[in-house]
Write a protein that holds these residues in place. Structure first.
Motif, mmCIF file in Angstrom:
data_model
loop_
_atom_site.group_PDB
_atom_site.id
_atom_site.type_symbol
_atom_site.label_atom_id
_atom_site.label_comp_id
_atom_site.label_asym_id
_atom_site.label_seq_id
_atom_site.Cartn_x
_atom_site.Cartn_y
_atom_site.Cartn_z
ATOM 1 N N LEU A 1 -9.069 -7.034 -1.591
ATOM 2 C CA LEU A 1 -9.979 -6.852 -0.448
ATOM 3 C C LEU A 1 -10.822 -8.098 -0.224
ATOM 4 C CD1 LEU A 1 -11.191 -3.193 -1.086
ATOM 5 C CD2 LEU A 1 -9.751 -3.948 0.802
ATOM 6 N N GLU B 1 -9.015 6.230 3.002
ATOM 7 C CA GLU B 1 -10.078 6.809 2.197
ATOM 8 C C GLU B 1 -9.885 8.322 2.072
ATOM 9 O OE1 GLU B 1 -13.705 5.701 4.075
ATOM 10 O OE2 GLU B 1 -13.846 3.789 3.033
ATOM 11 N N ARG C 1 -4.227 2.220 -2.193
ATOM 12 C CA ARG C 1 -5.243 1.308 -1.647
ATOM 13 C C ARG C 1 -5.297 -0.027 -2.393
ATOM 14 N NH1 ARG C 1 -10.878 3.662 -0.189
ATOM 15 N NH2 ARG C 1 -10.742 1.794 1.107
ATOM 16 N N LEU C 2 -5.820 -1.039 -1.699
ATOM 17 C CA LEU C 2 -5.916 -2.383 -2.254
ATOM 18 C C LEU C 2 -6.975 -2.445 -3.349
ATOM 19 C CD1 LEU C 2 -5.820 -4.421 1.077
ATOM 20 C CD2 LEU C 2 -3.934 -4.030 -0.502
ATOM 21 N N TYR D 1 -6.535 -0.703 7.886
ATOM 22 C CA TYR D 1 -5.547 0.275 7.423
ATOM 23 C C TYR D 1 -5.916 0.791 6.033
ATOM 24 C CZ TYR D 1 -1.102 2.458 6.267
ATOM 25 O OH TYR D 1 -0.153 3.363 5.903
ATOM 26 N N ASP D 2 -6.371 -0.130 5.180
ATOM 27 C CA ASP D 2 -6.794 0.296 3.848
ATOM 28 C C ASP D 2 -7.944 1.301 3.941
ATOM 29 O OD1 ASP D 2 -6.932 -0.292 0.756
ATOM 30 O OD2 ASP D 2 -8.989 -0.480 1.492
ATOM 31 N N LYS D 3 -8.897 1.011 4.838
ATOM 32 C CA LYS D 3 -10.042 1.903 5.007
ATOM 33 C C LYS D 3 -9.611 3.281 5.507
ATOM 34 C CE LYS D 3 -14.679 2.011 7.058
ATOM 35 N NZ LYS D 3 -15.365 2.190 5.753
ATOM 36 N N MET E 1 0.832 -1.204 0.000
ATOM 37 C CA MET E 1 0.000 0.000 0.000
ATOM 38 C C MET E 1 0.868 1.256 0.000
ATOM 39 S SD MET E 1 -3.376 -0.760 2.350
ATOM 40 C CE MET E 1 -2.705 -1.949 3.489
#
Length: 448
Positions: A12, A83, A6-7, A78-80, A1
């Motif tokens: 996901l 945003e 982002r993924l 972490y991806d979220k 990342m």
């Protein structure tokens, strides 16, 4: 990342599916060809002195799945956190997905949300949660974790049904199917297939999932409606209640030691408790001595999940069952006190815990086999569970109201009045008065 941002949607979905499978050992550890399960590869990588099948190995495998689940969730979180927001306009409150958004939701995400809500609402016991996770893991294996809800049709549901009928019984432990890919395992010949009752259990779970999905806008209709396989009822194979004469014969065999089948304490007290309480097999088998206690001046069995390794079938199973006067007259409390003084923790202390089945396996095998044969009742559809049928039948026939019977045997109540306004339930005294209507005339039969 850090390199790419982002993924992707695929990444996901893989993580979400991994969270589900980490709670199902049979799926998590499923490998193809000669590849070893994850924990075995970890042990080999670091040269750890841990042998397969040992307590350390079991603990390590459990913790490995748990930590992997936490890792996947951490990555998702972490991806979220990455945003982007438009700070030039007011923030909008969160809203449920629109119909089109919901139907584009991957099946793995649908399952995750459903399971999370059920757990948060306290709808499942630990045992039920484990069973449902295993069922949904198999559903994902059949349809694919990434399939969108909008793509799941009646034909998809039929595929699930037909595939379940090909799944070998104990697919992950059977030597003929262990280690094979799922699509290869279901084609193996000469193995017993999943029982129809188990297939229906899977289909009912899928129906529950899609009923929830329909109500919450993820699908337009429940494609799993009406898919269960109708079983032909056979009078010879049905579980039935014991008659009063049969209960009398069982009591006589136990109390007068009329059969050589009774060699251990649990073989005496297990059936006696079942006769006078109507409790489930494992509820009896896992009773702690501390669960025999006085409430409002009356001796009771406290059916609960407080001790390690103790599990109840449903949330409704937690309850107090007053101890019948005839069981007290047979010296039950004195027996319990002797066990306490000898340092025992459990009432039926001779029974050991079996993984996945609880403490009741040996009691069930003994009663349903050698004992029923010794008293001439084998092959009549009678099993240990028949004691519950006997309790329910006799209480209803003696005029006890059905909601009170349910409170005694641990069945869920129905209707707003019972579920909402009668939250405190029946008193111990009310249950005691009801359960005392059940009598097998020990004095008249010369069994005291």
């Amino acid at each position: 990342m850090a390199d790419k941002g982002r993924l992707s949607g695929l990444e996901l979905n893989v993580l979400r599916s991994s969270i589900l499978t980490s709670d199902a050992p049979e799926i998590f550890n499923h490998t193809a060809n000669d590849e070893k399960p994850p924990v075995d590869r970890l042990i080999a990588l670091y040269g750890l002195p841990v042998s397969q099948g040992s307590d350390t190995y079991k603990t390590m495998e459990t913790e490995f799945r748990s930590s992997y689940k936490a890792y996947c969730q951490h990555v998702l979180d972490y991806d979220k956190s990455m945003e982007e927001y438009d700070l030039s306009s007011p923030a909008e409150p969160s809203r449920p997905p629109s119909s089109s958004e919901g139907m584009d939701t991957p099946l793995s995400e649908l399952v995750r949300r459903f399971v999370e809500e059920r757990i948060r609402g306290g709808n499942w016991t630990k045992k039920s949660e484990k069973e449902y996770r295993a069922i949904f893991s198999l559903l994902l294996a059949i349809l694919g974790a990434d399939i969108a809800c909008s793509s799941i049709t009646s034909k998809s549901a039929q595929k699930v049904k037909s595939t379940l009928q090909q799944v070998p019984k104990n697919i992950n432990s059977n030597p003929k199917t262990r280690g094979l890919k799922f699509e290869d395992a279901i084609t193996v010949v000469g193995v017993e297939r999943m029982h129809v009752k188990t297939i229906n259990k899977h289909l009912n779970a899928c129906h529950g999932l899609f009923k929830w999905a329909e109500k919450n806008g993820y699908v337009s209709k429940n494609v799993f409606t009406g898919l269960t396989i109708k079983l032909k009822k056979s009078g010879d194979g049905e579980r039935t209640a014991f008659s009063k004469d049969q209960i009398g014969k069982i009591l006589s065999a136990i109390l007068k030691d009329e059969t050589s089948a009774i060699k251990k304490e649990y073989q005496r007290w297990g059936p006696l408790i079942a006769i006078y309480s109507g409790a489930r097999l494992n509820e009896i088998a896992q009773l702690q001595l501390g669960d025999v206690r006085q409430v409002d001046g009356l001796w009771c069995f406290d059916i609960n999940e407080k001790a390690d390794g103790v599990r109840l079938k449903t949330s409704s199973a937690t309850r107090l069952i007053p101890i019948h006067s005839e069981l007290l007259e047979l010296g039950f409390l004195e027996h319990a006190e002797r066990l306490k003084k000898s340092g025992k923790q459990r009432l039926l202390h001779e029974l050991s815990l079996s993984q996945g089945t609880g403490y009741g396996r040996n009691l069930s095998r003994w009663f349903n086999g050698p004992f029923l044969k010794a008293v001439g009742m084998s092959g009549q559809g009678l099993v240990f569970h028949s004691f519950r049928h006997t309790m329910v039948t006799n209480l209803l026939q003696s005029g006890v109201a059905e909601p009170l019977v349910k409170a005694i045997v641990g069945h869920a109540q129905e209707g707003v009045t019972q579920q909402v306004y009668f939250g405190d339930g029946y008193t111990v005294a009310q249950k005691k008065e009801a359960i005392e209507r059940l009598s097998f005339g020990l004095e008249n039969e010369g069994l005291k």
